[in-house]
Design a protein around this motif. Structure first.
Motif, PDB file in Angstrom:
ATOM      1  N   ALA A 164      -7.802 -23.688   7.217  1.00  0.00           N
ATOM      2  CA  ALA A 164      -7.684 -22.132   7.532  1.00  0.00           C
ATOM      3  C   ALA A 164      -7.067 -21.348   6.392  1.00  0.00           C
ATOM      4  CB  ALA A 164      -7.428 -21.877   8.787  1.00  0.00           C
ATOM      5  N   PRO A 165      -5.798 -21.786   6.107  1.00  0.00           N
ATOM      6  CA  PRO A 165      -5.046 -21.140   4.845  1.00  0.00           C
ATOM      7  C   PRO A 165      -5.660 -21.411   3.582  1.00  0.00           C
ATOM      8  CG  PRO A 165      -3.520 -22.233   6.268  1.00  0.00           C
ATOM      9  CD  PRO A 165      -4.921 -22.801   6.640  1.00  0.00           C
ATOM     10  N   ASP A 166      -6.090 -22.547   3.358  1.00  0.00           N
ATOM     11  CA  ASP A 166      -6.847 -22.707   2.019  1.00  0.00           C
ATOM     12  C   ASP A 166      -8.392 -21.979   2.022  1.00  0.00           C
ATOM     13  OD1 ASP A 166      -4.822 -24.528   1.238  1.00  0.00           O
ATOM     14  OD2 ASP A 166      -5.935 -26.150   1.674  1.00  0.00           O
ATOM     15  N   ALA A 167      -9.043 -21.887   2.921  1.00  0.00           N
ATOM     16  CA  ALA A 167     -10.224 -21.240   3.213  1.00  0.00           C
ATOM     17  C   ALA A 167      -9.755 -19.577   2.761  1.00  0.00           C
ATOM     18  CB  ALA A 167     -10.806 -21.131   4.343  1.00  0.00           C
ATOM     19  N   SER A 168      -8.661 -18.950   3.470  1.00  0.00           N
ATOM     20  CA  SER A 168      -8.286 -17.787   2.868  1.00  0.00           C
ATOM     21  C   SER A 168      -7.688 -17.613   1.505  1.00  0.00           C
ATOM     22  CB  SER A 168      -7.204 -17.409   3.657  1.00  0.00           C
ATOM     23  OG  SER A 168      -7.746 -17.049   5.417  1.00  0.00           O
ATOM     24  N   ALA A 169      -7.261 -18.622   1.057  1.00  0.00           N
ATOM     25  CA  ALA A 169      -6.780 -18.633  -0.316  1.00  0.00           C
ATOM     26  C   ALA A 169      -7.981 -18.707  -1.282  1.00  0.00           C
ATOM     27  CB  ALA A 169      -5.744 -19.761  -0.586  1.00  0.00           C
ATOM     28  N   LEU A 170      -8.863 -19.388  -0.911  1.00  0.00           N
ATOM     29  CA  LEU A 170     -10.202 -19.429  -1.834  1.00  0.00           C
ATOM     30  C   LEU A 170     -10.850 -17.999  -1.917  1.00  0.00           C
ATOM     31  CD1 LEU A 170     -12.074 -20.767  -3.566  1.00  0.00           C
ATOM     32  CD2 LEU A 170     -13.315 -21.629  -1.592  1.00  0.00           C
ATOM     33  N   LEU A 171     -11.004 -17.364  -0.769  1.00  0.00           N
ATOM     34  CA  LEU A 171     -11.538 -15.988  -0.674  1.00  0.00           C
ATOM     35  C   LEU A 171     -10.760 -14.922  -1.589  1.00  0.00           C
ATOM     36  CD1 LEU A 171     -12.632 -15.622   3.167  1.00  0.00           C
ATOM     37  CD2 LEU A 171     -13.995 -15.446   1.151  1.00  0.00           C
ATOM     38  N   ARG A 172      -9.277 -15.112  -1.292  1.00  0.00           N
ATOM     39  CA  ARG A 172      -8.454 -14.382  -2.250  1.00  0.00           C
ATOM     40  C   ARG A 172      -8.661 -14.500  -3.550  1.00  0.00           C
ATOM     41  NH1 ARG A 172      -4.155 -16.266  -0.466  1.00  0.00           N
ATOM     42  NH2 ARG A 172      -4.025 -15.348   1.400  1.00  0.00           N
ATOM     43  N   ALA A 173      -8.717 -15.911  -4.072  1.00  0.00           N
ATOM     44  CA  ALA A 173      -8.784 -16.140  -5.698  1.00  0.00           C
ATOM     45  C   ALA A 173     -10.261 -15.601  -6.063  1.00  0.00           C
ATOM     46  CB  ALA A 173      -8.897 -17.722  -5.777  1.00  0.00           C
ATOM     47  N   LEU A 174     -11.294 -15.479  -5.345  1.00  0.00           N
ATOM     48  CA  LEU A 174     -12.436 -15.059  -5.664  1.00  0.00           C
ATOM     49  C   LEU A 174     -12.757 -13.493  -5.542  1.00  0.00           C
ATOM     50  CD1 LEU A 174     -14.568 -18.035  -4.105  1.00  0.00           C
ATOM     51  CD2 LEU A 174     -14.087 -17.489  -6.406  1.00  0.00           C
ATOM     52  N   VAL A 175     -12.192 -13.054  -4.439  1.00  0.00           N
ATOM     53  CA  VAL A 175     -12.247 -11.759  -4.198  1.00  0.00           C
ATOM     54  C   VAL A 175     -11.262 -10.669  -4.535  1.00  0.00           C
ATOM     55  CG1 VAL A 175     -12.665  -9.857  -2.096  1.00  0.00           C
ATOM     56  CG2 VAL A 175     -13.966 -12.101  -2.195  1.00  0.00           C
ATOM     57  N   GLY A 176      -9.987 -11.230  -4.550  1.00  0.00           N
ATOM     58  CA  GLY A 176      -9.040 -10.297  -5.125  1.00  0.00           C
ATOM     59  C   GLY A 176      -8.043  -9.745  -4.008  1.00  0.00           C
ATOM     60  N   GLY A 177      -7.846  -8.488  -3.944  1.00  0.00           N
ATOM     61  CA  GLY A 177      -6.690  -7.797  -3.227  1.00  0.00           C
ATOM     62  C   GLY A 177      -7.338  -7.348  -1.965  1.00  0.00           C
ATOM     63  N   ARG A 178      -8.873  -7.577  -1.992  1.00  0.00           N
ATOM     64  CA  ARG A 178      -9.380  -6.870  -0.690  1.00  0.00           C
ATOM     65  C   ARG A 178      -8.847  -7.918   0.507  1.00  0.00           C
ATOM     66  NH1 ARG A 178     -15.198  -6.552  -2.939  1.00  0.00           N
ATOM     67  NH2 ARG A 178     -16.006  -5.707  -0.572  1.00  0.00           N
ATOM     68  N   VAL A 179      -8.546  -9.242   0.252  1.00  0.00           N
ATOM     69  CA  VAL A 179      -8.438 -10.036   1.352  1.00  0.00           C
ATOM     70  C   VAL A 179      -7.038  -9.841   1.797  1.00  0.00           C
ATOM     71  CG1 VAL A 179      -7.782 -12.359   1.737  1.00  0.00           C
ATOM     72  CG2 VAL A 179      -9.596 -11.835   0.430  1.00  0.00           C
ATOM     73  N   GLU A 180      -6.184  -9.120   0.974  1.00  0.00           N
ATOM     74  CA  GLU A 180      -4.719  -8.859   1.547  1.00  0.00           C
ATOM     75  C   GLU A 180      -4.898  -7.586   2.181  1.00  0.00           C
ATOM     76  OE1 GLU A 180      -2.287 -10.673   1.355  1.00  0.00           O
ATOM     77  OE2 GLU A 180      -2.949 -12.191  -0.465  1.00  0.00           O
ATOM     78  N   GLN A 181      -5.703  -6.706   1.784  1.00  0.00           N
ATOM     79  CA  GLN A 181      -5.844  -5.269   2.534  1.00  0.00           C
ATOM     80  C   GLN A 181      -6.642  -5.615   4.019  1.00  0.00           C
ATOM     81  OE1 GLN A 181      -8.202  -2.908  -0.087  1.00  0.00           O
ATOM     82  NE2 GLN A 181      -6.949  -3.241  -1.715  1.00  0.00           N
ATOM     83  N   GLU A 182      -7.482  -6.554   4.109  1.00  0.00           N
ATOM     84  CA  GLU A 182      -8.269  -6.759   5.342  1.00  0.00           C
ATOM     85  C   GLU A 182      -7.915  -8.164   5.746  1.00  0.00           C
ATOM     86  OE1 GLU A 182     -12.258  -4.521   6.019  1.00  0.00           O
ATOM     87  OE2 GLU A 182     -12.024  -4.977   3.611  1.00  0.00           O
ATOM     88  N   PRO A 183      -6.881  -8.712   6.087  1.00  0.00           N
ATOM     89  CA  PRO A 183      -6.531 -10.089   6.364  1.00  0.00           C
ATOM     90  C   PRO A 183      -7.429 -10.288   7.601  1.00  0.00           C
ATOM     91  CG  PRO A 183      -4.792  -8.666   6.993  1.00  0.00           C
ATOM     92  CD  PRO A 183      -5.526  -7.838   6.275  1.00  0.00           C
ATOM     93  N   GLY A 184      -7.620  -9.686   8.637  1.00  0.00           N
ATOM     94  CA  GLY A 184      -8.148  -9.707  10.007  1.00  0.00           C
ATOM     95  C   GLY A 184      -9.705 -10.151   9.615  1.00  0.00           C
ATOM     96  N   ALA A 185     -10.157  -9.135   8.709  1.00  0.00           N
ATOM     97  CA  ALA A 185     -11.825  -9.565   8.435  1.00  0.00           C
ATOM     98  C   ALA A 185     -11.780 -10.854   7.398  1.00  0.00           C
ATOM     99  CB  ALA A 185     -12.075  -8.114   7.427  1.00  0.00           C
ATOM    100  N   ALA A 186     -11.069 -10.943   6.676  1.00  0.00           N
ATOM    101  CA  ALA A 186     -10.967 -12.103   5.750  1.00  0.00           C
ATOM    102  C   ALA A 186     -10.890 -13.459   6.616  1.00  0.00           C
ATOM    103  CB  ALA A 186      -9.853 -12.084   4.802  1.00  0.00           C
ATOM    104  N   ALA A 187     -10.245 -13.336   7.595  1.00  0.00           N
ATOM    105  CA  ALA A 187     -10.009 -14.566   8.295  1.00  0.00           C
ATOM    106  C   ALA A 187     -11.369 -14.837   9.209  1.00  0.00           C
ATOM    107  CB  ALA A 187      -9.020 -14.661   9.350  1.00  0.00           C
ATOM    108  N   ALA A 188     -11.926 -13.713   9.624  1.00  0.00           N
ATOM    109  CA  ALA A 188     -13.245 -13.833  10.230  1.00  0.00           C
ATOM    110  C   ALA A 188     -14.470 -14.241   9.449  1.00  0.00           C
ATOM    111  CB  ALA A 188     -13.653 -12.442  11.008  1.00  0.00           C
ATOM    112  N   LEU A 189     -14.131 -13.760   8.233  1.00  0.00           N
ATOM    113  CA  LEU A 189     -15.276 -14.067   7.134  1.00  0.00           C
ATOM    114  C   LEU A 189     -15.021 -15.829   6.836  1.00  0.00           C
ATOM    115  CD1 LEU A 189     -17.704 -13.271   5.166  1.00  0.00           C
ATOM    116  CD2 LEU A 189     -15.894 -12.841   3.614  1.00  0.00           C
ATOM    117  N   ALA A 190     -13.966 -16.307   6.729  1.00  0.00           N
ATOM    118  CA  ALA A 190     -13.799 -17.599   6.568  1.00  0.00           C
ATOM    119  C   ALA A 190     -14.035 -18.578   7.808  1.00  0.00           C
ATOM    120  CB  ALA A 190     -12.280 -18.031   6.457  1.00  0.00           C
TER     121      ALA A 190
END
Length: 627
Positions: A437-463
């Motif tokens: 799970a942490p690496d899945a979120s990190a991959l989204l962060r690397a591809l999408v950028g700061g929006r993952v930090e702004q919506e951590p719950g949505a990013a985790a759900a997307l993963a």
């Protein structure tokens, strides 16, 4: 010492022990090959019965193991065994011969050869080590054993013997001792007429000893044999030796092999790394460990297997770029297209490409696949190279592309577990799982950028919606990037419906990236009964199920269910879950369910659900009665 490099024998205090029947000696040999390591009982059965076991193969195997154990015990009680104990022990899932590997001639041979291949050694030490290694041979390996496994081992070990003989001969020539080489090289070359490096050593030795006419006659004989049997001229190294003899060059017999190979191409065929590669550090470290030379040394073969879209190719290419300095003679890469919209690459075509990369002109490549494979092994012999065979569909897809030299490492990726490579070729396996799970979120962060930090719950759900599958995560990130003004939570809401999720994750219709299409290539390779089982398993409401529930859902007896689950597991369309259970990640379940609704009737789906409900009701009834 135990002998495999000849008839299978065990010599104790100068006397050969009675090792029993051919099958029993095969069991012993199958254990000695992996001395000191666990050999799973299915692997033993495959080696002894060539994947066509007797009705009670496991019981017969147990009998053979007990007889071998008694032979060892008798030697121990009679005082014939020293402190270097040899014990046959039973471990979970199989058996192991607890012993030091150098008590087996094969392992002793490989250890000596690997030591001799150290380029820092002076030639006199290298020659002594290789002479000692070659003296361990007493005819063809496993000479008295029948069967496919023994034949394959015999062929593989013979190539290693040839490599060692070539390196020994070259060392002797550099030391100015050609007469030492002529007899042994000539005797061995007579049994291996296609081994051009060995023929080159023999011809150099004859020339260096002043026997130029014999050297030219030997070249002519080798050339005639190659042209007659393979339809190919000798390779560039042999032709160069021939020309040097015709010119009367004094270097014909003494030139260092590195100088002779100076004009050889050094292929660098690795594709570019995937951008924004995240995590997998433990898997990268495991690949490094698995690809290191074994002790005793053998050609390293590593199989990286896993479900579609899990990132096998990306991982291997990432590792290969890191490790390329370890392979100074080059890196070869072939996409075999085993699971692809186009047809798989035939072995003959793959070999043609590999031979071209190794410097063999197209007209010199033999027409027959087996002959191409032999020429490929000849060209790559003794070279320190990495061979990446990507996207293989089966063991047969890979087998002709395996070098025969311990100086090479082969890494194969496949959705199939390729158990035959492990059983017959000693491959080591790395099963690639979903991203943590942490690496899945990190991959989204690397591809999408700061929006993952702004919506951590949505990013985790997307993963989670992407099942932590790298391919799906990358497609979802592209969807998010195409909507820079929309919050991630909006995309999460659109992906909430599992069947619509597959439609959205279609990568713009690219068949190599769309999740549904990528899954379909694995599904289409299944037999009809396994394909039906996969569809119906998608109807299960929970995250995993046991074989009993699977049997009820599919509507088959438990033994048939276990067989079908095994086929699906080999194809990585299901994975292990809890103890003795299997499961699917959400995207595979969505794909299976979608197939069930398009390929099976409503009546079939309802019948499957009723069988499953009856199964759980019966189980609950038994539990209620405390049974």
């Amino acid at each position: 010492m135990f002998q495999l490099l000849g008839p299978v024998e065990w010599t104790v205090r100068g006397h050969a022990a009675d090792l029993g029947s051919a099958k029993q000696r095969t069991v012993l040999a199958a254990l000695l090959v992996d001395a000191g390591r666990l050999v799973p009982w299915p692997t033993l059965i495959d080696r002894v019965w060539d994947q066509a076991p007797a009705t009670d193969a496991r019981g017969v195997l147990y009998t053979y193991v007990n007889r071998i154990r008694r032979i060892l015990e008798q030697a121990r009680t009679s005082g014939d065994l020293t402190r270097r104990t040899v014990a046959l022990t039973r471990r979970t899932g199989g058996y192991a011969l607890e012993m030091e590997p150098d008590l087996v001639d094969l392992h002793r041979f490989r250890a000596l050869v690997m030591t001799a291949y150290d380029q820092r050694l002076p030639d006199d030490e290298r020659s002594e080590l290789l002479r000692e290694a070659l003296a361990l041979w007493d005819g063809p390996a496993l000479a008295d054993l029948p069967g496919t496994w023994a034949a394959r081992m015999r062929e593989t070990w013979s190539r290693q013997r040839l490599d060692a003989a070539v390196q020994w001969g070259r060392a002797e020539l550099r030391l100015g001792r050609p007469e030492e080489v002529i007899g042994p090289a000539g005797e061995l070359a007579a049994g291996y007429p296609f081994a051009e490096p060995l023929a080159g050593v023999l011809i150099r030795a004859l020339a260096a000893a002043g026997r130029h006419a014999e050297a030219l006659d030997t070249y002519a004989g080798v050339r005639a044999h190659l042209v007659d049997k393979l339809g190919a001229e000798p390779g560039p190294e042999l032709r160069e030796i021939h020309q040097a003899i015709l010119r009367g060059s004094p270097s014909a017999g003494t030139r260092r092999p590195r100088e002779a190979r100076a004009a050889r191409p050094v292929p660098a065929q690795l594709p570019a790394e995937v951008p924004a590669f995240v995590g997998r550090e433990s898997e990268l470290a495991a690949l490094t460990a698995l690809s290191r030379p074994a002790r005793p040394p053998v050609m390293g073969v590593v199989v990286v297997s896993g479900t579609a879209g899990v990132g096998k190719s990306a991982l291997v290419v990432r590792w290969a770029h890191r490790a390329r300095a370890d392979f100074p003679d080059g890196q070869l890469y072939v996409n075999l297209r085993g699971y692809d919209p186009r047809r798989p690459v035939p072995a003959a075509d793959a070999l043609a490409g590999l031979l071209a990369a190794l410097g063999v002109p197209a007209p010199d490549a033999p027409a027959d696949t087996d002959e191409r494979s032999a020429r490929y092994r000849t060209e790559i012999s003794g070279r320190r190279m990495l061979v990446v065979l990507d996207n293989a569909s089966s063991v047969e897809h890979v087998r002709p592309l395996l070098p025969g030299t311990p100086s090479c490492v082969v890494v194969v990726t496949s959705r199939d577990s390729l158990a035959g490579l492990v059983a017959l070729h000693g491959a080591r396996r790395l099963d690639l799982d979903l991203l943590p799970a942490p690496d899945a979120s990190a991959l989204l962060r690397a591809l999408v950028g700061g929006r993952v930090e702004q919506e951590p719950g949505a990013a985790a759900a997307l993963a989670r919606q992407c099942a932590r599958l790298p391919l799906a995560l990358r497609i979802a990130a592209e969807l998010a990037s195409a909507r820079p003004a929309s919050p991630l939570s909006e995309l999460v809401a659109e992906l909430a419906d599992q069947r619509r999720r597959l439609d959205l994750l279609d990568a713009g219709g690219d068949p190599r990236a769309a999740v549904r299409a990528v899954f379909s290539w694995s599904y289409r390779r299944l037999p009809a009964d396994a394909a039906r089982a996969f569809r119906l398993l998608g109807l299960h409401p929970g995250p995993d199920l046991d074989p009993g529930a699977a049997a009820a859902l599919i509507g088959v007896p438990p033994d048939d269910a276990r067989r079908l689950l095994g086929l699906l597991a080999h194809a990585h369309l299901i994975g292990p879950a809890r103890a003795a259970g299997h499961g699917m990640h959400d995207l595979l379940r969505a794909y299976a369910t979608d197939l069930a609704h398009t390929e099976d009737s409503e009546a079939d789906r309802q019948a499957a659900r009723r069988r499953l409900a009856d199964h759980y009701r019966d189980d609950a009834g038994w539990l209620a009665f405390g049974v």
